[in-house]
Structure formats: structure tokens, C-alpha cells
Design an enzyme around this catalytic site. Structure first.
Site, PDB file in Angstrom:
ATOM      1  N   HIS A   1      39.381  15.157   8.919  1.00 45.83           N
ATOM      2  CA  HIS A   1      38.949  16.528   9.169  1.00 45.83           C
ATOM      3  C   HIS A   1      39.505  17.497   8.124  1.00 45.83           C
ATOM      4  CE1 HIS A   1      38.668  20.415  11.328  1.00 45.83           C
ATOM      5  NE2 HIS A   1      37.634  19.870  11.935  1.00 45.83           N
TER       6      HIS A   1
ATOM      7  N   ASP B   1      45.637  22.260   9.424  1.00 49.80           N
ATOM      8  CA  ASP B   1      44.653  21.260   9.806  1.00 49.80           C
ATOM      9  C   ASP B   1      45.344  19.903   9.921  1.00 49.80           C
ATOM     10  OD1 ASP B   1      41.937  19.796   9.860  1.00 49.80           O
ATOM     11  OD2 ASP B   1      41.360  21.890   9.585  1.00 49.80           O
TER      12      ASP B   1
ATOM     13  N   SER C   1      33.982  24.164  12.545  1.00 47.98           N
ATOM     14  CA  SER C   1      35.126  23.812  11.698  1.00 47.98           C
ATOM     15  C   SER C   1      34.808  24.031  10.239  1.00 47.98           C
ATOM     16  CB  SER C   1      35.497  22.336  11.886  1.00 47.98           C
ATOM     17  OG  SER C   1      36.426  22.162  12.906  1.00 47.98           O
TER      18      SER C   1
END
Length: 561
Positions: free
Chosen positions: A195, A150, A401
Site C-alpha cells: 500500500h 503509511d 487511498s
């Protein structure tokens, strides 16, 4: 808000993150009710005098008696002053005790402050107040770790401390096309987008620590491999396939160096198939080889299905609607789509029989397509998901996600339980079959938007506790479009996997082959006599049984599924 934009920089195919938060709580979580103090006055002291002094000296907004002896009171003071005022009051010789108005929790559930807002954990059977749930059987273990590819992670976050085993940084290509190797780096490996920190919180935030959120994997720990970085122009996270492949290669080397552990790889990013709007587009097949190698090493691969279910722009400015996405569509990967609290398909989520499972990803809280909640308000709720955000903050988010890491967390619970009970049958194929085979197929969108239904943590963990785990075979209601293909032999080793699935050798991969697989499902022994064993080769440790892997090979090679 969704962030489905894609760009093409130089010759690099870029990978974009699924979603960014729409609202962030700007302060640390606290394990007590805001403004509240619980104060006890000693029996030898004058209650009236003490109340007067407290009100005068500490700007108390209100007070009320809560004890049967009329010497225990709830004081309302200024927000953010609870701990300071209680500490000062505790020094008084006439005060028996003083402390913030702490929350109380059911003994079978975590005491994390934001847990009551995490409907996704209840929805999937991970947790349940007053009832059976997955955490009763498994809270993860040091034997199973999740490798998160990620945008890095904020390892200093109050709710992630002690949960990050290692931080790895994989640089993006330079302007001349050169790419560097992945290295362990606690500085460059930090999350500069947000994120990765959100994904990490859903995977494995510190649980039952009286702060923040609960991680689905409870005690499970994370290895963070940063393959996505912040785009200086857009502020979005982006990465090249070459960098992701470097990260996967580092992952393979790490797995080989630690044969004593089991590994799950979580991937919450996507490259979309743009062939429908761009004839020159070439599907990114580069993942397949490394995924086959990782699978052969015993790794379980899980990826977000993508957020173009409704629409999103392509790199040439045209509109994509529910395109295939990679790595989710790779044959060895468990693809996860998103649902809301009502178990219905989230409009943004990719859908179809190429999406294996659904899992909570959240839906908008209002008509403005946004997540909105005041995380500081006791009793407030959200249809989105809640997770960690860099700087000891928390965010409400939605997207596939965040569906994928919830399933990865469940996988860590299932694998840990299986290793504890039956270590001899705890391969990646076993765990994948347990999760897929015990999905909740009762939700209405099963067979339409998602192949197998919703992940069911409790059912999968309980099945992992049984020596012979009863695996439920999927039911397909769709009649697939036949695909012409040859049939080399019963045990289809002479054909590339992408061409396997023809069980009855009629030159078509269709529903007839599915019915043969269904009749042979679960059979073991001499697989050379099983017409639907499509994956029997020396590299597959689970090749002595007709299982969900064979079904998946058939499904992916039937064009309408």
C-alpha cells in the site's frame, strides 16, 4: 477489490488501509515497443545478404523497411530479447546502427512508459498534451517535502530511487500494550504490504526517467513514516492509533528541527465511526490535539475520506454506510473523496459535505468490481489508477487511498510555486485556501457528494503565481439543520473550536451564519469587527482574514454538512 474489513485486537483500535491492488504487472517497465528493433544497414553492405544473416541468426519473426533509402528496417524479435539482439547486431561491421524501437513523447509531457495510462494527471490539470498544465509552472522543489504515514515504502524500486529522503519505523503495540518509539530504520521501514509503495508512486514517482509512472509531485520527495504493518493472519495492513500518534509526534519533532522547509502530511488510512451500529463506540478524538499542534507549526494535513460510501462491515459484524472516518473528519485535515474518469462520485467513496474535495481514485474496469489491464500492451487503458508496487513492479488500483496522495502532490506543486513567487504569503493556510478555493466546482456532484468539487492543479498553481490570489468562496445549496449554541463574542476566542460558527448570535449555527461568512469572505484588517471570524487566536498565523478556515469551522459544526 475493496478491503474494508476491520478488527479489534486486544484493547487497540486498529486502522485499516483503504484498498489493495487487483492486478500487478510482473516485470519491469521498458521504454520501447515490445519485440521491436530498428536496424540500419551500411550503404556499402548488401542489404539482401544482411537481411538473410539477421533472419537466420536471430530468429526474426518479421521485417519491414521504414527508411527512404531502403536500408533502415523494423525487425520483430522475441519479447524480452530486444536489447540483447540489438547489442549483438551492433557489433557487425555491416550494421550502421541497431536499437530497440523506443517510444517518442511530446516534449511538454514526461516520457515515463506508463504515463499514457495515467488519466488522473490529465483529468486534474497536472499534465496536458499540447495545452497549459500545472507542470508548466511548477515541478516541486527541495523546499517542500511530503511526510507519508503509511505501510512503509520500497525505496529500492526502479521508479522511487532518489525520491525517499528518510525511512522511519514506528512499531505496533506488543501484547502487553507496550509501544516503542519511532526510529529511522531503512530495513524495518520497508513496505511489506504494498500500500505505501503505491501511495508513494502517486505522490512522487521519479518522473521523466523513461520508465514506470509519473508522480504528481514531479520533483517532490518523500519522508516515509511506517505506522501500518502487515497482519500475519489476514495479510492486510493494520495499525493502532497509538502507533499513528507516535508517528505524528515524530513528524512534529522533525518539522520543528527543519524550519527551513515546508511539510505536507499524507494519510491514506481510516478509522470509521461505528456509533450508528455500536452505542459503546467512542469517536477517536486523539488526533485533534496533535493536528492542531502540527497546523500551528505550518504543516498541511491531507487524508483519504474512506471507502465505506456504499457499505462495509463494522467490528461487530453489522453494516456501516457512509460513516464519518478519521483522521479525514478532523477539523484541520483536508478530506479527499474519489471520482472516476467521468468526474462522477465513485460508489465506494465516502461522500457528503464533510468531504472537502474530490480527486481521481478510479472505478472498476468491468462488472466484477475489479481493475483489469495488461500494462504491457501499448494503447491499453484503465479506469483505475496505475502506480508502483514492490519489486520493480506496477499495479492498477482504486480507492480514496490514492485520491489523497494526488492532492498532496498538487499541494507540493502549489506550495513550491508560491514560495518561488511570494514567500511572504506561503503558509499552510494560504496553500489550503488556494487548493480549496480554486477547486473545479463545475462537476455535477459538487454540493452533493463533495463540498468544493474536484481538485484543479492548473488553476491553483496559476493562482499561486499571483500576488493577491483570487480565492473563490464555496457555494452551499443545502439548508443545514440548526444547532443550538451560545455566542460569547464577535471574535470567538472564548469558545472551543468545535462550538464556534454562530456569526449572528442567535443561538443557532445555521445557514444564516453561512450568509454572513459569505458576505465577509476575504475581508482583512481588524477581525474583531468581523462576525464570521471563528478562528481568531494567537496560534493561527492567518487570523487576520475571513477565509476558508472560518467556513470550515462553520461547516463542521453544522450537523447536516
Amino acid at each position: 477489490m475493496k478491503i474494508p474489513k476491520f478488527f479489534l485486537l486486544s484493547i487497540f483500535l486498529l486502522i485499516f488501509l483503504i484498498l489493495l491492488p487487483t492486478k500487478v504487472m510482473a516485470e519491469k517497465s521498458i521504454p520501447y515497443a515490445p519485440k521491436g528493433l530498428v536496424v540500419g544497414i551500411k550503404k556499402t553492405a548488401s542489404v539482401a545478404m544482411e537481411l538473410l544473416k539477421v533472419k537466420k541468426n536471430y530468429n526474426v519473426l518479421s521485417m519491414s523497411s521504414v527508411g527512404p533509402d531502403n536500408k533502415t528496417f523494423i525487425f520483430q524479435t522475441g519479447k524480452g530479447k530486444e536489447q540483447k539482439v540489438s547489442d549483438e547486431l551492433g557489433k557487425s561491421p555491416d550494421i550502421a546502427f541497431a536499437h530497440p524501437n523506443y517510444f517518442a513523447y511530446g516534449i511538454d509531457l514526461p516520457n515515463d512508459v506508463l504515463f499514457p495510462k495515467q488519466w488522473s494527471l490529465i483529468n486534474t490539470g497536472i499534465a496536458k498534451e499540447g495545452g497549459d498544465h500545472a507542470w508548466n509552472y511548477s515541478k516541486g522543489s527541495d523546499q517542500v517535502e511530503i511526510i507519508m504515514l503509511d505501510s512503509g515504502v520500497d525505496d529500492a524500486h526502479e521508479d522511487l530511487q532518489g525520491k525517499i529522503v528518510k525511512m522511519v519505523y514506528c512499531p505496533q503495540p506488543k501484547e502487553n500494550g507496550e509501544t516503542g518509539d519511532c526510529t529511522e530504520d531503512g530495513v524495518l521501514g520497508k513496505d511489506n504490504v504494498g500500500h505505501g509503495t503505491m501511495v508513494a508512486g502517486i505522490l512522487a514517482a521519479a518522473t521523466n526517467n523513461r520508465r514506470g509512472v509519473s508522480g504528481s509531485g514531479y520533483n517532490t520527495k518523500i519522508i516515509s513514516v511506517k505506522v501500518l504493518d502487515r497482519d500475519t493472519g489476514t495479510g492486510e495492513a493494520v495499525g493502532s492509533i497509538s502507533t499513528i500518534l507516535k508517528g505524528l509526534s515524530w513528524t512534529q519533532n522533525y518539522v520543528e528541527a527543519h524550519p527551513e522547509k515546508k511539510f505536507i502530511v499524507n494519510m491514506s488510512f481510516a478509522t470509521y465511526d461505528e456509533s450508528s451500529v455500536d452505542p459503546a463506540f467512542v469517536k477517536p478524538a486523539a488526533y485533534d490535539e496533535i493536528f492542531n499542534q502540527l497546523w500551528g507549526k505550518g504543516v498541511l494535513l491531507i487524508a483519504a475520506a474512506g471507502n465505506c460510501g456504499s457499505s462495509c462491515p463494522s467490528t461487530n459484524g453489522k453494516v456501516l454506510v457512509n460513516p464519518d472516518s478519521y483522521p479525514a473528519q478532523s477539523a484541520r485535515v483536508l478530506s479527499v473523496g474519489a471520482i472516476g474518469p467521468d468526474d462522477r462520485h465513485a460508489a465506494y467513496s465516502e461522500y457528503g459535505m464533510n468531504v472537502d474535495l474530490s480527486s481521481p481514485g478510479g472505478v472498476a474496469d468491468n462488472g466484477l468490481d475489479e481493475c483489469f489491464i495488461d500494462l504491457n500492451t501499448v494503447g491499453s487503458s484503465t479506469k483505475c489508477l496505475v502506480s508502483t508496487w514492490p519489486g520493480d513492479q506496477y499495479a492498477v488500483v482504486r480507492g480514496t487511498s490514492f485520491s489523497a496522495p494526488l492532492v498532496s502532490g498538487v499541494a507540493s506543486l502549489v506550495w513550491s510555486r508560491r514560495l518561488d513567487k511570494f514567500p511572504g504569503s506561503a503558509t499552510n493556510a494560504d496553500i489550503k485556501s488556494l487548493i480549496e478555493g480554486h477547486a473545479d466546482s463545475s462537476i455535477s456532484d459538487t454540493g452533493r457528494y463533495f463540498l468544493l468539487g474536484k481538485v484543479d492543479a492548473l488553476a491553483a498553481v496559476k493562482a499561486a503565481s499571483q500576488e493577491t490570489a483570487a480565492v473563490i468562496s464555496p457555494t452551499v445549496a443545502v439548508t443545514p439543520t440548526p444547532v443550538n449554541i451560545s455566542c460569547p463574542s464577535t471574535c470567538q476566542t472564548g469558545l472551543p473550536e468545535k462550538n464556534r460558527g454562530n456569526a449572528n448570535c442567535d443561538s443557532q449555527i445555521n445557514e444564516g451564519d453561512y450568509q454572513i461568512w459569505k458576505s465577509e469572505f476575504g475581508k482583512t484588517g481588524d477581525v474583531s469587527h468581523h462576525m464570521s471570524d471563528f478562528h481568531c487566536d494567537n496560534s493561527d498565523k492567518n487570523s487576520q482574514v475571513v477565509d476558508l478556515i472560518d467556513f470550515e469551522i462553520w461547516r463542521r459544526n453544522t450537523t447536516s454538512l
